[in-house]
Enzyme design. Sequence first.
Site, PDB file in Angstrom:
ATOM      1  CB  SER A 144      -0.886   0.096   1.202  1.00 50.67           C
ATOM      2  OG  SER A 144      -1.454   1.180   1.358  1.00 50.67           O
ATOM      3  CE1 TYR A 158      -4.339  -2.627   5.123  1.00 50.56           C
ATOM      4  CE2 TYR A 158      -3.210  -0.526   4.999  1.00 50.56           C
ATOM      5  CZ  TYR A 158      -3.989  -1.417   4.251  1.00 50.56           C
ATOM      6  OH  TYR A 158      -4.234  -1.686   3.020  1.00 50.56           O
TER       7      TYR A 158
HETATM    8  N1  LIG Z   1      -8.795  -0.203  -1.403  1.00 53.55           N
HETATM    9  C1  LIG Z   1      -7.819   0.380  -1.112  1.00 53.55           C
HETATM   10  O1  LIG Z   1      -7.905   1.813  -0.975  1.00 53.55           O
HETATM   11  C2  LIG Z   1      -6.375  -0.268  -0.907  1.00 53.55           C
HETATM   12  C3  LIG Z   1      -5.246   0.848  -0.997  1.00 53.55           C
HETATM   13  C4  LIG Z   1      -4.054   0.123  -0.841  1.00 53.55           C
HETATM   14  C5  LIG Z   1      -3.927  -1.271  -0.577  1.00 53.55           C
HETATM   15  N2  LIG Z   1      -5.028  -1.992  -0.381  1.00 53.55           N
HETATM   16  C6  LIG Z   1      -4.920  -3.561  -0.418  1.00 53.55           C
HETATM   17  O2  LIG Z   1      -5.632  -4.109  -1.506  1.00 53.55           O
HETATM   18  C7  LIG Z   1      -5.798  -5.516  -1.175  1.00 53.55           C
HETATM   19  C8  LIG Z   1      -7.387  -6.031  -1.593  1.00 53.55           C
HETATM   20  O3  LIG Z   1      -8.278  -4.964  -1.000  1.00 53.55           O
HETATM   21  P1  LIG Z   1      -9.302  -4.304  -1.853  1.00 53.55           P
HETATM   22  O4  LIG Z   1      -9.310  -2.868  -1.960  1.00 53.55           O
HETATM   23  O5  LIG Z   1      -9.519  -4.899  -3.235  1.00 53.55           O
HETATM   24  O6  LIG Z   1     -10.485  -4.567  -0.831  1.00 53.55           O
HETATM   25  P2  LIG Z   1     -11.907  -5.585  -0.987  1.00 53.55           P
HETATM   26  O7  LIG Z   1     -12.756  -5.382  -2.122  1.00 53.55           O
HETATM   27  O8  LIG Z   1     -12.429  -5.654   0.338  1.00 53.55           O
HETATM   28  O9  LIG Z   1     -11.038  -7.044  -1.030  1.00 53.55           O
HETATM   29  C9  LIG Z   1     -10.650  -7.948  -0.297  1.00 53.55           C
HETATM   30  C10 LIG Z   1     -10.449  -9.357  -0.485  1.00 53.55           C
HETATM   31  O10 LIG Z   1      -9.682 -10.085   0.558  1.00 53.55           O
HETATM   32  C11 LIG Z   1     -10.318 -11.061   0.740  1.00 53.55           C
HETATM   33  N3  LIG Z   1     -10.125 -11.316   2.151  1.00 53.55           N
HETATM   34  C12 LIG Z   1     -10.447 -10.575   3.194  1.00 53.55           C
HETATM   35  N4  LIG Z   1     -10.058 -11.462   4.399  1.00 53.55           N
HETATM   36  C13 LIG Z   1     -10.027 -12.647   3.997  1.00 53.55           C
HETATM   37  C14 LIG Z   1      -9.559 -14.087   4.821  1.00 53.55           C
HETATM   38  N5  LIG Z   1      -9.639 -14.301   5.910  1.00 53.55           N
HETATM   39  N6  LIG Z   1      -9.403 -14.906   3.890  1.00 53.55           N
HETATM   40  C15 LIG Z   1      -9.308 -14.983   2.471  1.00 53.55           C
HETATM   41  N7  LIG Z   1      -9.597 -13.923   1.804  1.00 53.55           N
HETATM   42  C16 LIG Z   1      -9.896 -12.676   2.595  1.00 53.55           C
HETATM   43  C17 LIG Z   1     -11.622 -10.901   0.416  1.00 53.55           C
HETATM   44  O11 LIG Z   1     -12.381 -11.983   0.044  1.00 53.55           O
HETATM   45  P3  LIG Z   1     -13.563 -12.760   1.184  1.00 53.55           P
HETATM   46  O12 LIG Z   1     -14.055 -11.645   2.039  1.00 53.55           O
HETATM   47  O13 LIG Z   1     -14.491 -13.255   0.147  1.00 53.55           O
HETATM   48  O14 LIG Z   1     -12.850 -13.673   1.996  1.00 53.55           O
HETATM   49  C18 LIG Z   1     -11.462 -10.033  -0.855  1.00 53.55           C
HETATM   50  O15 LIG Z   1     -11.444 -10.713  -2.020  1.00 53.55           O
HETATM   51  C19 LIG Z   1      -5.611  -5.502   0.176  1.00 53.55           C
HETATM   52  O16 LIG Z   1      -4.705  -6.384   0.740  1.00 53.55           O
HETATM   53  C20 LIG Z   1      -5.527  -4.062   0.757  1.00 53.55           C
HETATM   54  O17 LIG Z   1      -5.022  -3.912   2.021  1.00 53.55           O
HETATM   55  C21 LIG Z   1      -6.418  -1.483  -0.824  1.00 53.55           C
END
Ligand SMILES: NC(=O)c1ccc[n+]([C@@H]2O[C@H](COP(=O)([O-])OP(=O)(O)OC[C@H]3O[C@@H](n4cnc5c(N)ncnc54)[C@H](OP(=O)(O)O)[C@@H]3O)[C@@H](O)[C@H]2O)c1
Length: 270
Positions: A144, A158
């Site tokens: 991130s 985080y």
């Molecule tokens: N969105 C942002 O602003 C942002 C910025 C920087 C980095 N990120 C990073 O990007 C990554 C993806 O996030 P996103 O933004 O796409 O959010 P998201 O839409 O909430 O997706 C998160 C994904 O992680 C999975 N997940 C969560 N807990 C899990 C568990 N215990 N076991 C298996 N899978 C799990 C969820 O699947 P299920 O719930 O179906 O298990 C979902 O597919 C994360 O690592 C986040 O830290 C996001």
Amino acid sequence: MADQVKRRTGLITGASSGIGAAFAERFAAEGFDLVITARRIDRLETLAARLRSQYSRTVDVIGADLALVDAPERMCAEVARRGLTIDALVNCAGFGVPGSFASSTWVRQQELLQVTVMAASELTHRLLPGMIERRYGRILNMASLAALVPAPAGHTLYAACKALIVKFSEALANEVRSYGVHVTALCPGFTRSEFHDVTGTRALVQKLPGWFWIEADLVAREGFDAVMAGRPLCIPGRVNRLIATLSRLVPQRLLVAIGRLTARGYRKSD
Ligand SMILES: NC(=O)c1ccc[n+]([C@@H]2O[C@H](COP(=O)([O-])OP(=O)(O)OC[C@H]3O[C@@H](n4cnc5c(N)ncnc54)[C@H](OP(=O)(O)O)[C@@H]3O)[C@@H](O)[C@H]2O)c1
């Protein structure tokens, strides 16, 4: 491209929504077969059906809760049982823990470490030897922008987990580049996905101006291009790249003060 003609297979965690789903789309569009994983199997099945018909790819679904300590081992055993070899790994699963460190439960913090650090490192460790042996591997680790700027209140473990992922990926990239294995840490800033719904901070972050946000598709596209090109660090989006550059140039004390002030408006820290 020769890489794609060989029908490589990519394993993508966190593929049920947001950036992980965008990565599944990108890898399928680029000619990869897929193994997609998350907890919400119904979501994965729907995505798999669409990708199979749209891109004529093989898409395997494996349900897994990566907060469980034995999940990576079980997942790799299931991959082997299905006779699959993994050429690309995208460690995308993750979530945030809103509020202060003291006010959150240890169980939730432990899950954060397990999903974003332990599971990502273990999957990499288990799948890397095969990649080295076959002289081809692509590993994308989701970090991130939070890893590259001073950490504000409410971001405790985080930001630390994401910083670990950057360092881990950077060193690993140097270890394995001569074996045809590329490793990239991906550092997006605010990205449209379900992330802030899961943390319950949608109303707060909604206050941020539109130019702060990028689309999950852009993250997947820039991340894919970076790992294929062998770039160890990828910061998707022009604004995010500018923020990362400024954070290297602006004196640390000033940066910390700016971070403290601005984060108050959109980050839950109590
Ligand atoms: N969105 C942002 O602003 C942002 C910025 C920087 C980095 N990120 C990073 O990007 C990554 C993806 O996030 P996103 O933004 O796409 O959010 P998201 O839409 O909430 O997706 C998160 C994904 O992680 C999975 N997940 C969560 N807990 C899990 C568990 N215990 N076991 C298996 N899978 C799990 C969820 O699947 P299920 O719930 O179906 O298990 C979902 O597919 C994360 O690592 C986040 O830290 C996001």
